[in-house]
Design an enzyme around this catalytic site. Structure first.
Site, PDB file in Angstrom:
ATOM      1  N   HIS A   1       6.931  -7.257  -2.571  1.00 30.46           N
ATOM      2  CA  HIS A   1       7.074  -7.126  -1.075  1.00 30.46           C
ATOM      3  C   HIS A   1       8.159  -7.204  -0.406  1.00 30.46           C
ATOM      4  O   HIS A   1       8.240  -7.780   0.712  1.00 30.46           O
ATOM      5  CB  HIS A   1       5.361  -6.514  -0.830  1.00 30.46           C
TER       6      HIS A   1
ATOM      7  N   SER B   1      -4.976   2.735   4.613  1.00 25.43           N
ATOM      8  CA  SER B   1      -4.820   2.080   3.343  1.00 25.43           C
ATOM      9  C   SER B   1      -5.042   0.123   3.544  1.00 25.43           C
ATOM     10  O   SER B   1      -5.643  -0.193   2.494  1.00 25.43           O
ATOM     11  CB  SER B   1      -4.191   2.520   2.038  1.00 25.43           C
TER      12      SER B   1
ATOM     13  N   LYS C   1       1.292  -1.150  -0.168  1.00 19.30           N
ATOM     14  CA  LYS C   1       0.161   0.118  -0.344  1.00 19.30           C
ATOM     15  C   LYS C   1       1.251   1.353   0.218  1.00 19.30           C
ATOM     16  O   LYS C   1       1.020   3.158   0.552  1.00 19.30           O
ATOM     17  CB  LYS C   1      -1.259  -0.220   0.631  1.00 19.30           C
TER      18      LYS C   1
HETATM   19  P1  A3P Z   1      -5.142   4.449  -1.086  1.00 19.01           P
HETATM   20  O1  A3P Z   1      -5.674   3.817  -0.694  1.00 19.01           O
HETATM   21  O2  A3P Z   1      -4.511   5.244   0.108  1.00 19.01           O
HETATM   22  O3  A3P Z   1      -5.928   4.936  -2.150  1.00 19.01           O
HETATM   23  P2  A3P Z   1      -0.446  -0.375  -3.870  1.00 19.01           P
HETATM   24  O4  A3P Z   1      -0.378   0.019  -5.202  1.00 19.01           O
HETATM   25  O5  A3P Z   1       1.115  -0.203  -2.877  1.00 19.01           O
HETATM   26  O6  A3P Z   1      -1.193  -1.269  -3.124  1.00 19.01           O
HETATM   27  O7  A3P Z   1      -0.621   1.030  -2.969  1.00 19.01           O
HETATM   28  C1  A3P Z   1      -2.086   1.480  -3.677  1.00 19.01           C
HETATM   29  C2  A3P Z   1      -2.466   2.682  -2.832  1.00 19.01           C
HETATM   30  O8  A3P Z   1      -1.499   4.116  -4.056  1.00 19.01           O
HETATM   31  C3  A3P Z   1      -3.715   3.151  -3.118  1.00 19.01           C
HETATM   32  O9  A3P Z   1      -3.771   4.383  -1.876  1.00 19.01           O
HETATM   33  C4  A3P Z   1      -4.150   3.526  -4.186  1.00 19.01           C
HETATM   34  O10 A3P Z   1      -5.241   4.912  -4.409  1.00 19.01           O
HETATM   35  C5  A3P Z   1      -2.918   4.253  -4.591  1.00 19.01           C
HETATM   36  N1  A3P Z   1      -2.057   4.625  -6.049  1.00 19.01           N
HETATM   37  C6  A3P Z   1      -2.138   3.960  -6.869  1.00 19.01           C
HETATM   38  N2  A3P Z   1      -2.580   4.670  -7.767  1.00 19.01           N
HETATM   39  C7  A3P Z   1      -1.723   6.123  -7.459  1.00 19.01           C
HETATM   40  C8  A3P Z   1      -1.547   7.373  -8.010  1.00 19.01           C
HETATM   41  N3  A3P Z   1      -1.510   7.049 -10.046  1.00 19.01           N
HETATM   42  N4  A3P Z   1      -2.059   8.478  -8.145  1.00 19.01           N
HETATM   43  C9  A3P Z   1      -1.720   7.924  -6.583  1.00 19.01           C
HETATM   44  N5  A3P Z   1      -1.811   6.994  -5.578  1.00 19.01           N
HETATM   45  C10 A3P Z   1      -2.126   5.827  -6.696  1.00 19.01           C
END
Ligand code: A3P
Length: 300
Positions: free
Chosen positions: A115, A145, A52
């Site tokens: 991860h 998140s 996340k």
């Molecule tokens: P939120 O849950 O705060 O919205 P991962 O890919 O490590 O699982 O992380 C997911 C988090 O990154 C989520 O956060 C998601 O919305 C955010 N995310 C994914 N793409 C993004 C982007 N282009 N810009 C900003 N945040 C992004």
């Protein structure tokens, strides 16, 4: 189109522990063992994060850069094919991804996402030191998140209340263990030439300069005339709408409950932490990070 492949009454299988670290059943020990022993290639690009922290974002950015900014090519294939999640599966409909990664063509660099904590990275990763992008996100937003993700991810047991989730996060009793251990281990290696440590918050502040920085690190500067469209392609709104990067057909998400791209903001933790949770977290953060030099923006 979004669809669920799992039956309505599907229950997440129990997590297990690997070298003392909690991992979901969808990351089986056999895969973790295989990844530890896998062949790493000198020209691999590894995208590493604590869950996340912006993994998907970093994968898309990496894919865009490595395709030389050719968005037509980037849009041809789903993100997990372009930058596979190496330790995933086999379970249910998900095959063992490390086999797919092993079989990837050798004429272009492989892009690999994981991860894994520093110490559990493949043995050959430690020896060959391929280029590795580590993305870190402030732990309060990461915790929110991650907690929210328990509600939409089929393979993780749902935790309804953040009151119940925060102690688990603090103890590292969540998937991939302690945020502190994971981040600090890679931070300690940030000066090694094969590691680039980038913060989610800096990407939010100025995506273009961080993409240029990442592209330079990969030795693949983006063509001047393509930079703007590449940056636009990697914004939250564009990625949320892009079926090749938004997991809108992914079996691991309960699409009735939410979308993978949730908010993508810095500071959402302020909507959830109570004053006392924040005080407790701040003192823990100070204690754990003392002397490390690793700091974060908790709001922009
Ligand atoms: P939120 O849950 O705060 O919205 P991962 O890919 O490590 O699982 O992380 C997911 C988090 O990154 C989520 O956060 C998601 O919305 C955010 N995310 C994914 N793409 C993004 C982007 N282009 N810009 C900003 N945040 C992004």
């Amino acid at each position: 189109m979004a669809h669920n492949l799992l039956p309505d009454d599907f229950k997440p299988l129990a997590d297990h522990f690997f070298n003392g670290i909690r991992v979901p059943a969808v990351i089986p020990a056999a895969s973790l063992d295989a990844v530890r022993e896998m062949e790493v290639r000198d020209d691999d690009i590894w995208v590493v994060t604590y869950p996340k922290a912006g993994t998907t974002w970093a994968q898309e950015i990496t894919s865009v850069i490595m395709e030389g900014g050719d968005l037509g090519k980037v849009k041809e294939r789903p993100l997990l094919e372009r930058v596979p999640y190496v330790e995933l599966g086999p379970i249910d409909q998900i095959p063992a991804t490390h086999k797919f990664v092993d079989a990837m063509p050798r004429d272009v660099p492989r892009l690999v996402r994981t991860h894994l904590p520093y110490d559990l990275m493949p043995k050959q990763w430690h020896e060959k030191k391929p280029k590795t992008l580590y993305v870190a996100r402030n732990p309060k937003d990461t915790a929110i998140s991650k907690w929210q993700f328990t509600k939409i991810n089929h393979y993780i047991e749902t935790v309804e209340s953040f009151f119940d989730y925060l102690p688990k996060f603090i103890e590292g009793d969540v998937s991939y263990g302690s945020w502190f251990d994971h981040n600090l281990a890679f931070w300690q290696h940030r000066h090694e030439p094969h590691v680039l440590f980038v913060k989610f918050e800096d990407m939010k502040k100025d995506l273009k300069s961080q993409m240029i920085r990442i592209a330079d690190f990969y030795g693949r500067p983006l063509p001047e005339d393509k930079i703007e469209e590449c940056v636009e392609h990697c914004t939250f709104d564009k990625m949320k709408k892009n079926p090749m990067s938004n997991y809108s057909a992914a079996p691991f998400i309960d699409h009735k409950k939410g979308t993978f791209h949730r908010k993508g903001e810095v500071g959402d933790w302020m909507n959830h932490f109570t004053v006392s949770q924040n005080e407790i977290f701040n003192s823990l953060f100070e204690e754990k990070m003392r002397g490390s030099g690793l700091t974060f923006d908790f709001e922009l």
